[in-house]
Design an enzyme around this catalytic site. Structure first.
Site, PDB file in Angstrom:
ATOM      1  CG  ASP A  22     -77.125  38.232  27.348  1.00 11.47           C
ATOM      2  OD1 ASP A  22     -77.524  37.160  26.862  1.00 11.47           O
ATOM      3  OD2 ASP A  22     -75.946  38.616  27.272  1.00 11.47           O
TER       4      ASP A  22
ATOM      5  CG  ASP B 180     -78.626  33.693  24.352  1.00  3.55           C
ATOM      6  OD1 ASP B 180     -78.834  34.320  23.300  1.00  3.55           O
ATOM      7  OD2 ASP B 180     -77.486  33.402  24.754  1.00  3.55           O
ATOM      8  CD  GLU B 181     -78.165  38.861  22.582  1.00  2.00           C
ATOM      9  OE1 GLU B 181     -77.956  39.950  23.151  1.00  2.00           O
ATOM     10  OE2 GLU B 181     -77.318  38.303  21.849  1.00  2.00           O
TER      11      GLU B 181
END
Length: 351
Positions: free
Chosen positions: A8, A103-104
């Protein structure tokens, strides 16, 4: 036993802005829509979070909490380019990568030969490589199943990692608050606590039949997660089929005007998220979701060629009038279904 990593990125959008403009590093900043357009916050850096600014918060509320907040509209091409670079780094260690967003992502490194096969060392090396090549930090969680890896990635933020070994799982779950399980919001957690159920250890003592009767499918998920069961694979074939945004409410609502106001706040965030993956905003269907205070939910959608707020409000009002009854509403959501890539290609070729 599988080895799953959840990576993350830390304050991803804000971190890219601070990297590219060092003058922003020590002041509160947030990415989001304007107050005039009833925008919402996408992400905020840590100085802004100290004032209580959070993702999915209405911009107007964020500016009340932090009047000197620097609000940025976002540079999504820059975020997508950074995300592609991060994915390239992941691919050096495994082909089993399941992105959740820009983003993850989950990574299955069970059979990876890197770092002597140690998921802990692989996670550490990935994070260091991201920093070396992009000057961005990431946090990671390592566990034998997906949901625990995701929980673990949040336990040593920012720029850290947390490992839950197979031997650690029973003790970790015993005291894990149910609110930490993905999908259990504040309202659900409060209702569970009113029943004397606060931790996974409490659920472990419950009869599955009772949970199914009380909560339906949600009860089975609670029971399985509380036992450490999560049989979902890391799906590298996954294609994004929909985009959505929803809000779990601190208190149930019973008036349509309250629901309409929430939709007005949610819509700019849905529009922003869709623009990242579909700049032309062309879609297959759009719809709404209402979840009631008895844990039942309803979804209403229909074919619509392009994102349209007025149609969503009309659909929501129809759903509210026909399906709510006297029940309070505890969650409001908006979503769109994307066009199938092959069908979209055929449509383009046919023009």
């Amino acid at each position: 036993m599988r080895k799953i990593i959840h990576v993350d990125m830390d304050c991803f959008f804000a971190a890219v802005e601070m990297r590219d403009n060092p003058a922003l590093r020590d002041i509160p900043i947030a990415i989001g829509g304007s107050r005039e357009r009833r925008g919402v916050i996408s992400t905020a850096n840590y100085p802004a979070r100290q004032f209580g600014v959070r993702s999915a918060m209405p911009t107007a509320m964020a500016l009340k909490l932090c009047p000197h907040l620097t609000l940025l509209p976002g540079r999504f091409d820059a975020y997508k380019e950074a995300s592609r670079h991060v994915r390239d780094i992941f691919s050096r260690y495994t082909s089993l990568i399941e992105p959740l967003s820009l983003d993850e992502a989950w990574l299955d490194v069970t059979d990876s030969p890197h770092c002597y096969g140690s998921a802990t060392l692989i996670a550490r090396e990935i994070r260091q490589t991201i920093f070396n090549e992009l000057q961005l930090t990431a946090s990671a969680g390592v566990a034998p199943v997906k949901f625990l890896a995701k929980i673990a990635s949040d336990l040593n933020k920012p720029n850290g990692q947390y490992v839950i070994t197979p031997a650690d799982v029973p003790d970790f779950l015993k005291t894990l608050p149910l609110a930490k399980i993905p999908g259990v919001g504040k309202v659900s957690a409060a209702k569970l606590e009113n029943m004397g159920l606060r931790t996974c250890g409490d659920i472990q003592q419950c009869d599955l039949a009772m949970l199914l009767k009380r909560f339906g499918k949600f009860g089975r998920v609670l029971w399985e997660r509380s036992q450490g069961i999560d049989e979902r694979d890391v799906n590298s074939e996954r294609l994004r089929k929909s985009v959505g945004v929803e809000r779990t409410l601190a208190e149930d609502i019973h008036e349509w005007s309250d629901c309409e106001a929430i939709i007005e706040h949610l819509y700019p965030e849905l529009e922003r998220r869709l623009a990242i993956v579909k700049p032309d905003l062309l879609i297959a269907r759009q719809g709404v979701k209402l979840k009631f205070n008895d844990f039942q939910q309803t979804t209403q959608e229909h074919v619509w060629p392009q994102l349209n707020k007025e149609d969503l409000i009309t659909t929501a009002r129809k759903t509210w009038d026909e399906r709510r009854g006297e029940r309070g509403v505890r969650l409001v959501g908006l979503h769109v279904t994307l066009l199938d890539p092959q069908l979209e290609r055929q449509l383009v070729l046919g023009l």
